[in-house]
Design a protein around this motif. Structure first.
Motif, PDB file in Angstrom:
ATOM      1  N   ASN A 198      25.970  32.594  16.418  1.00 24.94           N
ATOM      2  CA  ASN A 198      25.827  32.965  15.234  1.00 24.94           C
ATOM      3  C   ASN A 198      26.791  32.705  14.076  1.00 24.94           C
ATOM      4  O   ASN A 198      28.004  32.342  14.589  1.00 24.94           O
TER       5      ASN A 198
ATOM      6  N   PHE B  98      21.913  25.262  12.405  1.00 24.51           N
ATOM      7  CA  PHE B  98      20.988  26.296  11.608  1.00 24.51           C
ATOM      8  C   PHE B  98      19.598  25.750  11.375  1.00 24.51           C
ATOM      9  O   PHE B  98      19.767  24.512  10.554  1.00 24.51           O
TER      10      PHE B  98
ATOM     11  N   LEU C 156      16.997  26.114   9.840  1.00 22.93           N
ATOM     12  CA  LEU C 156      16.303  26.074   8.386  1.00 22.93           C
ATOM     13  C   LEU C 156      16.721  25.227   7.711  1.00 22.93           C
ATOM     14  O   LEU C 156      17.724  24.808   7.420  1.00 22.93           O
TER      15      LEU C 156
ATOM     16  N   HIS D  99      11.068  27.511  14.536  1.00 25.19           N
ATOM     17  CA  HIS D  99      12.110  28.397  14.653  1.00 25.19           C
ATOM     18  C   HIS D  99      11.770  29.635  13.382  1.00 25.19           C
ATOM     19  O   HIS D  99      12.565  30.598  13.336  1.00 25.19           O
TER      20      HIS D  99
ATOM     21  N   MET E 151      12.981  32.531   7.376  1.00 24.03           N
ATOM     22  CA  MET E 151      14.494  32.874   7.275  1.00 24.03           C
ATOM     23  C   MET E 151      14.434  34.261   7.894  1.00 24.03           C
ATOM     24  O   MET E 151      15.429  34.727   8.618  1.00 24.03           O
TER      25      MET E 151
ATOM     26  N   LEU F 106      15.711  34.173  11.324  1.00 24.95           N
ATOM     27  CA  LEU F 106      17.025  33.577  11.571  1.00 24.95           C
ATOM     28  C   LEU F 106      18.065  34.670  11.096  1.00 24.95           C
ATOM     29  O   LEU F 106      19.324  34.579  11.360  1.00 24.95           O
TER      30      LEU F 106
ATOM     31  N   GLU G 276      20.097  37.724  11.371  1.00 22.95           N
ATOM     32  CA  GLU G 276      20.404  38.884  12.541  1.00 22.95           C
ATOM     33  C   GLU G 276      21.139  39.981  11.778  1.00 22.95           C
ATOM     34  O   GLU G 276      21.153  41.272  12.324  1.00 22.95           O
TER      35      GLU G 276
ATOM     36  N   LEU H  13      23.600  34.640  10.512  1.00 24.85           N
ATOM     37  CA  LEU H  13      22.483  33.982  10.959  1.00 24.85           C
ATOM     38  C   LEU H  13      22.438  33.357  12.438  1.00 24.85           C
ATOM     39  O   LEU H  13      23.613  33.060  12.958  1.00 24.85           O
ATOM     40  N   LYS H  14      21.336  33.394  12.907  1.00 26.83           N
ATOM     41  CA  LYS H  14      21.102  32.765  14.249  1.00 26.83           C
ATOM     42  C   LYS H  14      21.481  31.161  14.354  1.00 26.83           C
ATOM     43  O   LYS H  14      20.942  30.659  13.282  1.00 26.83           O
ATOM     44  N   LEU H  15      22.051  30.829  15.235  1.00 21.62           N
ATOM     45  CA  LEU H  15      22.275  29.175  15.434  1.00 21.62           C
ATOM     46  C   LEU H  15      21.622  28.896  16.673  1.00 21.62           C
ATOM     47  O   LEU H  15      21.012  29.661  17.635  1.00 21.62           O
ATOM     48  N   VAL H  16      21.161  27.629  16.923  1.00 26.85           N
ATOM     49  CA  VAL H  16      20.665  27.063  17.863  1.00 26.85           C
ATOM     50  C   VAL H  16      21.438  25.903  18.469  1.00 26.85           C
ATOM     51  O   VAL H  16      22.290  25.388  17.571  1.00 26.85           O
TER      52      VAL H  16
END
Lengths: 478, 478
Positions: B112, B135, B137, B163, B166, B169, B171, B217-220
Motif C-alpha cells: 500500500n 495503483f 485505478l 479492481h 476507489m 482501493l 484502506e 491506498l491498496k497496490l497490486v
C-alpha cells in the motif's frame, strides 16, 4: 419504566400489527432470549416482537418512535459482546428476526443471493450449495447466527483471508430506519455515486442506526476440494514468514491461515475427547493453513500443499507439517483449532481479547505484548491464537493457578484488559477486530477511541436516531 | 456576503496560519479555478487557501467554523458535475489541496501507499511503478485528478471490472472534519469493528462532510504485459454473452470490457486525427477487452486472447476480432475508446448521462431505453458506450441536426435528461454511476432519490456539518 396504561395501549397497538404469532408477552417464552449466550448479560423486556416481514417491522418501529420505546434487535443470540441483550429496566421491546427468514432469490448468473435477516447462516450455506454456489463466510456459530446479525456486526470468521469480512460480501441492504421508514437498497449496482453510502454505515452498526431486514450477498463458486495443512514451527515470526511465502506463491488458493501456540494445542488434547496431535514431535507454535480449489483447471490442493510445504521446510520456515489426506482429516485439523476456546475455558478463567493490529506487526505484537502482560501480572499466561493472516488474534490471558476463580475476572481481570487494550491502541490496532462493541466494550471504546471519530459517531447516532430507541446502550453511550 | 471588517479580520487570521504561500487573494490568480473544466459552472471566492499540510488545514477549518465561512475543496478541478466550483456569492474560501502533495510512504510488503490529497494520480502511478507496483485505478484525467478528489468522488475509470472503484482501493483515510478536528485513520487493519465506518462515509461524500487530507491506498503487482482486443459484434446482447463467457474463462485476467456503438467509432474516425478502424468489415457494435498478466507463471495475454476469441467466433458471439500485436497498437485501440467523448462533442450538442443499472440488465437497457428516447424526442440519436462490464455506460443523446445549438441543451435537453433518469430509476439504476452529484445532479437526486435514504443523508449532513460550511450546495440542498 413505562406507566401501565401507556404500556397496555402500546401492547394493543403492537398486537394489531403483529397478531398472535408475532407478539410474545409470556415471560417464560421470552426468558431464554434475555441472557446472552456466554451468560454474562441479563436483561428484561416488556414483550418480544417477531414481525413476519419488513413492512410489519416498519410499523412496529413507527409505534416505538411515537412512544419512545426502545427496540433491541436479536438474531441467533450468539453475539460475543452483549449486543443483543436489553438492559434491566424492562422498558424495551426485544425484536426477534426469526420469522423474517425467507431466501428471496438466488441468482446464479449475477452470483448473489437475497436473504432476509432471520435466515440462519447454515441454512443459507445449504441453499446456495444446492445451486453449486457458496457463501464463503463461515464461523463457529453458523447453526444459530443469522444474516441480520452477521451484517449488523460485520462478522469475520475463518475465511476472511481470501473473501473478506461481511462488509466485502454485502452488495445491498434493506433496512428499517429509526423513523420507521423502509430503506430499499437491495439492487446490486457495481457503480453508484449518489452520495453517502448508507449500506456501509449500517454494516457493523449493531442495530443502533436501524434494523437490517434483508441483504443481497455475494456468492462464489462451490469448492471442488481442499487441503488442510498443520505445520509446527518455531515462533510467530516464522509463521509470518510462512504467510508471506504462501501469499506470494498461493495467494488465490489460500482461504485460512491460523496460528496456535503449543499451550492451546495441549489444552485441546487434554480437554476435548477424540482429538490427537497431527505431528509426532514437539513444536512451540503451530499453524493451520487451508488451500482450496474452486476451478477445475487449477492444481489439486493436496498436491500444491505437498510442494509448498516441501519448499517451506527447505527454506527453514517450518519444522514439520502434516497434510490432510481426507475430508475427515481436514475436519479433524480444524476441530483442533475450533476447540481452543472450549479447552481454555476448561482450564480456568481467562480474560479474552478480540484484537487486531496491522498484519505485518501481529507476530511481533504477540511476542512483545505477551511478555509485557506476563511480567506485569505475575502468574498469568498469555495464549494468542487465531487469524494471523488477518492481523487478528484472540489474545487470552489465563488466571494464575492460585487465583480466586470468582473474583479474578473483576480484580485484576479488568485491569488486565485495560492494559492489553492500551498496548493494542499503542500499536495502532483495534480493541474489537470482529466481535463488535455491544455493551461489553462500550466504555473501553469511549476511553480509547480517537476523539474526532467518536464525536462524529455520536453525532451520526443522534441524527439518525434522535429518540435513542435503537438498541440503546450499545456501542455508544449517549 | 460577509461584511468588510469581519472579512478582513478573517483574511488576517487565515494569513497568520498560512503565510504568503498559502493564502491567495489576487483575483487573477484565483480566476482559473473558479470555472469547472467543462466550462459549465462559474463561481466566486473571497480567497484561495492552499495549506501545506493537514494541521494547517485543521486550523483553517476551525476559523471557518467560528466565522461560518464556506469552504469549497478542489483538487485537479477535473470533476464532471461542478462539485469543486463555489457558488457566485463570493463568500466561500476555495481550498486548493495542491500543496498537500507528499507521498508519505510506499510499503512493498503490505502493498500500500500513503498519499496526500494533492498528489496527482499520474504522479502516484509513476512513484509506485518505480517500486515494481501498480495503483490500478486510472482514468482520462489522470494528469490532473488528485487523490483527494478521487477519494471524495469514489472515482471509477476503466479498470473497475477487476479492481473496483476507489472505495475498494482505499484502506485508510485522514480527514479534517467540519469542526476542525483531525480524524487519523490511515493505519490499515484488515479487521476492525469499532462502530460506524467513517472511512466509507467520507468516500464519495464530495467534501460535504469533511476534507480528505490523505489516504492509504491498496497496490497490486505491476503488469508484465497486456493484450487489447477489438471485436465487432451484432448487438449489446451479444456483448453481454461475450462478457459472461470471458468472466467464466478469464475472470482474473480481464481488466476492462468496454462497449462502443458504430456511431461512436465513425465519429472518432472522422474527428480525431491519426485514428483508424481496427477491423476491415462493418459491425453494428464493438467491444474493447483488456487482458493482462501480473504473474510470470500465468499465460501470455496475447496467446490467451487468440484462444478465447477463436472460441468466441466459433460460438457465434463475435463477428471478427483484432488483437493488439504491440503496446503501440494496444494504445491505439484504447485511444479509439478514449476519444469518443471528444468526437461526440465535435458532432454537436448532446445530453450526457453517466448511469448504471444491474450488470445483467445493461445490454437490454441500452436497446430499450435508446429506442424510447429516440421515439419520444424526434431526431435525437442515442449513443451508449463505456463500461458494460460494470453495468455503467455513458448514455449520450445527440441533438437533431436541425437543432438550435445554443438553446437545445435547455429545451428540450433538460426534459430529455429527466426522461432518461426516469428510465434509469425504473430499472433500479443510478443516475450517477461514477461522476458524483455535485451541483449538476443535486436537484435530480432530490427528485428521484429514495425518500428514506435522502432523509438519512440530510440528517447525516446536518449532524456532521451543522453550520453548513463544507462544500455547501453540493450533493444535498439544505
Amino acid at each position: 419504566m413505562i406507566e401501565a396504561p401507556i404500556r397496555s395501549s402500546l401492547l394493543e397497538r403492537l398486537s394489531a400489527v403483529l397478531g398472535d404469532k408475532g407478539l410474545i408477552t409470556d415471560a417464560r417464552d421470552i426468558a431464554p432470549w434475555l441472557t446472552d449466550w456466554r451468560g454474562r448479560y441479563h436483561g428484561a423486556a416488556q414483550a418480544m416482537v417477531a414481525p413476519a416481514n419488513a413492512h410489519e417491522l416498519a410499523q412496529i418501529v413507527r409505534i416505538a418512535a411515537q412512544t419512545g420505546t426502545a427496540i433491541v434487535p436479536q438474531g441467533g443470540n450468539s453475539g460475543m459482546v452483549g449486543g443483543a441483550t436489553p438492559d434491566q429496566s424492562g422498558a424495551a421491546l426485544l425484536l426477534s428476526t426469526r420469522r423474517m427468514n425467507v431466501i428471496r432469490a438466488i441468482d446464479g448468473q449475477a452470483r448473489n443471493v437475497i436473504a432476509e435477516a432471520g435466515v440462519v447462516l447454515q441454512t443459507l450455506h445449504e441453499a446456495v450449495a444446492a445451486k453449486g454456489l457458496r457463501f464463503p463466510l463461515t464461523l463457529g456459530g453458523k447453526g444459530s447466527a443469522t444474516i441480520g446479525g452477521l451484517v449488523s456486526t460485520n462478522a469475520g470468521g475463518t475465511q476472511v483471508l481470501r473473501h473478506g469480512t461481511m462488509r466485502a460480501l454485502v452488495e445491498g441492504i434493506e433496512a428499517v430506519l429509526p423513523d420507521g421508514s423502509l430503506y430499499q437498497g437491495l439492487v446490486t449496482l457495481k457503480k453508484d455515486n449518489r452520495g453517502y453510502d448508507l449500506k456501509h454505515l449500517l454494516i457493523g452498526a449493531e442495530g443502533t442506526l436501524g434494523i437490517v431486514t434483508a441483504a443481497t450477498l455475494k456468492l462464489v463458486p462451490a469448492l471442488i476440494d481442499r487441503a488442510v495443512v498443520w505445520a509446527g514451527l518455531e515462533s510467530p515470526l516464522a509463521a509470518r514468514q510462512l504467510l508471506l511465502f504462501l501469499e506470494d506463491c498461493a495467494g488465490h488458493e489460500m482461504e485460512g491461515f491460523e496460528i496456535v501456540p503449543q499451550r492451546c494445542l495441549t489444552n485441546v488434547l487434554r480437554h476435548v475427547p477424540g482429538t490427537r496431535a497431527p505431528l509426532s514431535g514437539a513444536h512451540r507454535w503451530h499453524v493451520l493453513v487451508e488451500l482450496v480449489r474452486d476451478n477445475p483447471s487449477a492444481a489439486q490442493p493436496a498436491e500444491r500443499a505437498e510442494a509448498l510445504m516441501a519448499q517451506a521446510l527447505e527454506r527453514g520456515l517450518i519444522e514439520d507439517a502434516a497434510i490432510s489426506a481426507s475430508e475427515a482429516q481436514a475436519g479433524a485439523f480444524w476441530k483442533l483449532r475450533d476447540s481452543i476456546s472450549e479447552a481454555e475455558r476448561a482450564e480456568g478463567p481467562a480474560m479474552q481479547h478480540d484484537i487486531s493490529v496491522p498484519v505485518a506487526d501481529m507476530a511481533r505484537f504477540i511476542i512483545e505484548a505477551g511478555a509485557k502482560v506476563e511480567a506485569r501480572f505475575a502468574g498469568t499466561e498469555v495464549a494468542a491464537y487465531g487469524h494471523l493472516g488477518d492481523g487478528n488474534v484472540h489474545f487470552h490471558v489465563a488466571a494464575p493457578k492460585s487465583a480466586d476463580v470468582s473474583a479474578w475476572p473483576a480484580t485484576p481481570g479488568k485491569a488486565i484488559s485495560a492494559f492489553v487494550h492500551d498496548l493494542v491502541v499503542e500499536a495502532g490496532g483495534s480493541i474489537s477486530a470482529e466481535h463488535g462493541i455491544g455493551q461489553m466494550k462500550r466504555d473501553e471504546l469511549a476511553r480509547l477511541g480517537d476523539p474526532a471519530r467518536m464525536a462524529a459517531l455520536t453525532a451520526i447516532k443522534r441524527a439518525l436516531d434522535p429518540k435513542g430507541i435503537m438498541n440503546p446502550g450499545k456501542l455508544i453511550a449517549l
